[in-house]
Design a protein around this motif. Structure first.
Motif, PDB file in Angstrom:
ATOM      1  N   GLY A 141       0.794  -1.215   0.000  1.00  0.00           N
ATOM      2  CA  GLY A 141       0.000   0.000   0.000  1.00  0.00           C
ATOM      3  C   GLY A 141       0.824   1.261   0.000  1.00  0.00           C
ATOM      4  N   ALA A 142       0.253   2.314   0.560  1.00  0.00           N
ATOM      5  CA  ALA A 142       0.842   3.647   0.479  1.00  0.00           C
ATOM      6  C   ALA A 142       2.153   3.765   1.249  1.00  0.00           C
ATOM      7  CB  ALA A 142      -0.148   4.683   1.005  1.00  0.00           C
ATOM      8  N   ASP A 143       2.377   2.868   2.221  1.00  0.00           N
ATOM      9  CA  ASP A 143       3.606   2.931   3.006  1.00  0.00           C
ATOM     10  C   ASP A 143       4.825   2.505   2.200  1.00  0.00           C
ATOM     11  OD1 ASP A 143       2.165   3.804   5.161  1.00  0.00           O
ATOM     12  OD2 ASP A 143       1.964   1.814   6.055  1.00  0.00           O
ATOM     13  N   GLY A 144       4.576   1.905   1.035  1.00  0.00           N
ATOM     14  CA  GLY A 144       5.675   1.498   0.176  1.00  0.00           C
ATOM     15  C   GLY A 144       6.472   0.359   0.768  1.00  0.00           C
ATOM     16  N   GLY A 145       7.766   0.363   0.489  1.00  0.00           N
ATOM     17  CA  GLY A 145       8.629  -0.733   0.906  1.00  0.00           C
ATOM     18  C   GLY A 145       9.403  -1.240  -0.289  1.00  0.00           C
TER      19      GLY A 145
END
Length: 324
Positions: A141-145
């Motif tokens: 999601g929006a938190d990336g990684g």
């Protein structure tokens, strides 16, 4: 109409004349402009992939993704925007290697303005596969990684690299077994890793692995995943078997998810297509696109089988079914 037909035991397809299909309830009739070729199409020739629409003698119209214009709608199809006569759509659909094909209306997506027929036809299967694995299954999601794609030069791999980057991945890495394909990974936006052994040289752990290869590649990737990370097993180009270190799996508390489309219901496949709506803008602005290896005519499509079997393709082979 003309279509590419497969039969049990055949090494390739044959061009044949068959009846134009009629759309049933909830279906669209699409004039196919172009159709993408997938490795599952080759497996279907050899009996290694289910073909539910095959005739009683086992012969079938090949193909599983297309781009074209709607020419008619079956009973019960609502007049949703982008799903009327003349509208440009792309979709995963059976029997796509033909001048006309029927498509579940729920799986037909509008072709973004400016996208060519060949580029659109190369997207449906790869985009559905990559998005379902990365977003729906892995929960990216929006938190990336950091995302690692095993098999980055494949049709799905090229789209997966671009999709992960467009959705905010901090880093995208991808593997290939061929040094000749290294630049294709870079061009798609990934840090390239050539060979299985290169997985041991990573500077830091990754959050999500999309495994399009299987075999010993999956086993080699597990130590590269962070504690609590996720591995989604999608394709098995290197074979359906792997010997995994269960200590690595357990001590790192990894989630290992297997996925395929071949046994999903029509409703499940429709949900996969519907989930793509939020990312169509990324396709429209070019951030997410397929890599087209080559375009062939319907008559020359059987020759493309040898190219795909050779392992030399980067991205998708697309069949140009009818001209503009």
């Amino acid at each position: 109409m003309r279509a590419l037909r497969g039969r049990p035991g055949a090494r390739t397809w044959e061009v044949d004349e068959i009846d134009t299909p009629v759309p049933g309830p909830g279906e669209l009739l699409v004039r196919v402009r172009a159709a993408g070729v997938n490795r599952a199409d080759l497996l279907a020739l050899g009996g290694g992939y289910p073909v539910p629409h095959a005739d009683h003698d086992g012969s079938f119209t090949a193909g599983m993704e297309l781009a074209g214009e709607i020419v008619a709608a079956g009973p019960g199809v609502t007049g949703a925007p982008g799903r009327g006569p003349g509208d440009r759509v792309f979709a995963s659909a059976p029997a796509a290697f033909a001048e006309y094909a029927v498509v579940d209306a729920r799986r037909a997506l509008p072709v973004p303005s400016g996208l060519t027929w060949t580029d659109a036809a190369a997207l449906p299967v790869a985009l559905e596969t990559a998005h379902d694995a990365l977003v729906t299954q892995a929960g990216f999601g929006a938190d990336g990684g950091a995302v690692l794609v095993l098999g980055g030069s494949t049709g799905v791999g090229q789209v997966a690299i671009r999709l992960a980057a467009a959705l905010g991945a901090s880093t995208v890495l991808a593997t290939t077994t061929s040094s000749a394909k290294r630049d294709a990974l870079v061009d798609a936006g990934a840090t390239p890793l050539v060979g299985v052994d290169a997985l041991g040289d990573l500077d830091g752990p990754v959050d999500v692995v999309l495994d399009l290869v299987g075999g010993d590649h999956l086993a080699a990737a597990l130590p590269a995943v962070r504690i609590g990370g996720t591995v989604v097993q999608i394709g098995r180009l290197a074979g359906p078997s792997a010997t995994l270190d269960l200590d690595t799996l357990s001590f790192r508390r990894l989630r290992l998810i297997g996925t395929t489309f071949s046994v999903r219901t029509a409703d499940e496949r429709a949900a996969v297509a519907a989930a793509l709506t939020p990312v169509l803008g990324l396709v429209g602005d070019g951030r997410v696109r397929a890599t087209v290896d080559r375009v062939v005519s319907l008559d020359d499509a059987p020759d493309a089988v040898a190219h795909l079997r050779s392992g030399g393709a980067v991205g998708k082979v697309v069949i140009e079914v009818s001209g503009s």
